[in-house]
Write an enzyme that holds these catalytic residues in place. Structure first.
Site, PDB file in Angstrom:
ATOM      1  N   TYR A  80      -2.645   0.000  10.633  1.00  0.00           N
ATOM      2  CA  TYR A  80      -2.532  -0.437   9.205  1.00  0.00           C
ATOM      3  C   TYR A  80      -1.346  -0.066   8.624  1.00  0.00           C
ATOM      4  CZ  TYR A  80      -4.022  -1.019   4.639  1.00  0.00           C
ATOM      5  OH  TYR A  80      -4.373  -1.612   3.040  1.00  0.00           O
ATOM      6  N   SER A  90       0.905  -1.089  -0.119  1.00  0.00           N
ATOM      7  CA  SER A  90       0.111  -0.134   0.000  1.00  0.00           C
ATOM      8  C   SER A  90       0.937   1.073   0.043  1.00  0.00           C
ATOM      9  CB  SER A  90      -0.775   0.037   1.096  1.00  0.00           C
ATOM     10  OG  SER A  90      -1.640   1.376   1.216  1.00  0.00           O
TER      11      SER A  90
END
Length: 699
Positions: free
Chosen positions: A589, A576
């Protein structure tokens, strides 16, 4: 007419046939398809069918007889009109006037093009004259196991005459071509009123005035041959001389096969990477466990279609079925020696039988590998070809079983076999094959591939020719995703990235279905967006377990297979933009994503000597089809940026340099960039597919 058969399938649908009216070409295609649907009748790509019709000549306007026949390289089971060659019958027969004899067979194939009626025709095959010199409206040339068993037996001619009471003529073995067409005509002239011709060592010709009569004639002849064999199995002696060794039970066979498959695949891929198929059917086990295996396996197959796809003979593994394979090193050197001996034997076969103009030596590795007590492995350029090779060898087993039951099996002389395997016309056919796709020889396992980014990656890699192993924790979603892929393109296996058992089962399934794995894409994930104060220890553990530990566990298990194969490979981790950019309300995250990236770097450094590349694709804000964006994650990100959930796609697009919304296909293209062959010397790299987020620039 008889519509009840025990050994073949009667598939004629009268309503379907009536709907085709008097369109003889359509009826030819229909008959071909239902014949090809039964592998007892003919094998994939084997045999050919034809019909003759009266058409208007486009130049003269006169009625002319036209033969429609399966073209080169086709399969009757999937035949369409585009797979037919349509030729003037009178012109084909007129070629006899310029035929220079059997030594000049190959030049006749080029002349077939001068006889073409339909300019959209498929290239005519070498079997074209075999149909043209027979006067019947509908003709089947099939390769049924039962008929070839008789044709490949020592007493085949006598058995054919007695069994069919003179209604089936016999033509001795001869390579397909123009002269064989003349031999068929001569056999018919010498035996008026017959219903078919048996080709020694090869197959069967049958015919009829209508498509249906031809179909029934074919089924009745094959049924009679099959019934004859059935009454003789075990009568003279036990089938294949009886059982020599016992098989492992099914679960043990598959466990052993899965363990050894990557090693076999690596060795079988020493010239070109291959994809595998494993088969442990009762037919295979009866043969490989028998006393006669050592006698029959080296003899090779008889029907040309068989050995063109299986090579003249298989490799037999002489290790115990129960061999401890927890450490493959104990057997690796021995199996390497078996492969080396096979290659040397194949090279000797080539050097002994080659002609002055023979094509160059092809890959000398075995296509078929037999392991008594376990099963059969086959290796070829893609899954379909390896599966078909497996099916063809089963056809060969059936032929040997039948021939041995009623007489004695006779294989083709090696020179005849070589002349077909290295036939210049066969080489020309190989050269006409379309260029392979970028991933046609690769196997990819993708975690989290039941939907979203993972499914898009699976779609893209399959589109480029890869076999894909779809894995996901959601079985219902996984089953639905599998429906989008063809028979040979994919398997679907439940995989929980935190469960060693399901990880092992997924790789085991990949080894049994395809022989191993080449590409591992870690895409499974989840997301939790909360500020620091609201992030719980459970949130932290879940994110790091699924994203970091899951990537570690799947990669670790996969690398073991990649190393066993010795073919290198790719690991691509879907991470990501958040691994590089410090955004609000994202501590759990973002930290886990950063760990994924650094693990990728560490693995790239460690696995480089094994030619295993490890790279990262960083998406950002891919909303379509993603379960991550369902529920609280979208709400959390919208809250962090002060927009509504509905405004998120536009918000993310506006903050990119390209002002683009990122799709799942964009990420799939990023993965393909790493594994498609153009970046074969790239490892430890990061590819941002985010529309351009300056804060995420790596350097």
């Amino acid at each position: 007419m008889n519509k009840t058969f025990q050994y073949v399938s009667y598939l004629w649908d009268e309503q379907k046939a009536k709907s085709l009216g008097d369109d003889q070409v359509a009826l030819l295609i229909y008959r071909s398809n239902i014949l090809g649907a039964d592998l007892r009748i003919t094998n994939y790509g084997g045999g050919n069918t034809s019909c003759k019709t009266i058409e208007k000549d486009p130049l003269t306007g006169k009625d002319v007889e036209v033969m429609w026949v399966k073209g080169s390289g086709g399969d009757i089971g999937t035949l369409t009109k585009s797979g037919l060659a349509a030729l003037y019958v009178d012109k084909l027969r007129a070629l006899e006037g310029i035929y220079r004899g059997i030594a000049h067979e190959d030049e006749m194939v080029g002349l077939f093009n001068h006889c073409i009626y339909d300019l959209d025709s498929k290239a005519p095959s070498i079997d074209t004259p075999l149909h043209s010199f027979l006067p019947f409206k509908h003709i089947d040339h099939l390769h049924p196991d039962a008929a070839i068993a008789i044709a490949a037996s020592k007493d085949g001619e006598k058995i054919t005459a007695e069994l069919f009471e003179g209604q089936i003529a016999w033509v001795p073995w001869q390579r397909p071509g123009f002269d064989l067409g003349l031999q068929l005509r001569n056999a018919l002239d010498a035996n008026p009123g017959i219903r078919g011709i048996m080709l020694g060592g090869h197959g069967l010709f049958t015919w009829g005035d209508t498509a249906y009569e031809c179909y029934i004639n074919s089924l009745e002849v094959i049924e009679k041959a099959s019934a004859f064999l059935a009454t003789n199995y075990g009568k003279k002696r036990p089938i294949f001389g009886g059982e020599k060794i016992k098989s492992l039970v099914g679960s043990q066979r598959k466990e052993q096969a899965a363990r050894i498959a990557p090693l076999l695949r690596g060795l079988a891929s020493s010239y070109s990477r291959m994809v595998g198929t494993f088969n442990d059917s009762d037919t295979v086990l009866q043969f490989i466990n028998s006393h006669d295996l050592s006698k029959l396996a080296p003899m090779g197959t008889s029907c040309p279609d068989h050995f063109l796809r299986t090579k003249i003979a298989p490799l037999v593994l002489d290790i115990p079925a129960s061999q401890d394979l927890s450490d493959l090193g104990a057997v690796k050197s021995h199996i390497e020696k078996l492969f080396a001996d096979y290659r040397d034997g194949y090279k000797k076969y080539y050097e002994t039988h080659k002609r002055h103009n023979s094509p160059a030596l092809r890959d000398p590795n075995p296509v078929v590998i037999l392991w008594p007590g376990v099963g059969m492995f086959s290796y070829a350029k893609d899954k379909q070809t390896s599966r078909v090779a497996s099916e063809f060898y089963i056809n060969a087993i059936n032929v040997m079983r039948g021939a041995e039951a009623v007489s004695e099996y006779v294989s083709l002389p090696l020179q005849e076999a070589f002349d077909i395997e290295y036939w210049l016309l066969e080489e020309a056919k190989l050269q006409r094959m379309p260029k392979e796709k970028a991933l046609s020889r690769k196997v990819a396992l993708i975690t989290g591939s039941a939907g979203g980014i993972g499914k898009a990656i699976a779609d893209k890699l399959a589109e480029e020719g890869a076999c894909v192993v779809l894995t996901d924790i959601d079985e219902d979603r996984l089953a639905n995703a599998r429906k989008d892929f063809g028979k040979d393109a994919a398997i679907a296996v439940k995989l929980d990235v935190l469960d060693n058992d399901t990880i092992g089962q997924a790789y085991k399934a990949a080894c049994l279905a395809f022989g191993g794995v080449d590409i591992i894409v870690n895409c499974a994930g989840l997301a939790i967006s909360k500020p620091l104060a609201e992030t719980t220890e459970a949130d932290w553990d879940l994110l790091n377990d699924v994203l970091v530990k899951g990537q570690f566990k799947v990669s670790q298990a996969g690398v073991s297979i990649l190393r066993t194969q010795g073919l290198g490979g790719d690991i691509v981790n879907i991470v990501s933009k958040n691994a590089l950019v410090s955004g609000p309300n994202n501590v759990g995250y973002g930290t886990a994503k950063a760990a994924q990236i650094h693990m990728s770097r560490l693995l790239a450094a460690e696995l480089g000597p094994d030619k295993i590349r490890v790279n990262v694709v960083n998406p950002d804000a891919v909303i379509e089809g993603s379960k991550i964006w369902e529920g609280k994650w979208a709400e959390g990100r919208a809250k962090a940026y002060g927009v509504t959930v509905e405004e998120l796609p536009a918000f993310y697009a506006k903050r990119t340099l390209l002002n683009e919304i990122i799709s799942t296909k964009d990420i799939a293209n990023g993965v393909l960039a790493f594994v498609g062959g153009l970046l074969g010397k790239s490892t430890g790299n990061i590819l941002n597919v985010d529309g351009g987020v300056a804060a995420a620039f790596v350097r």
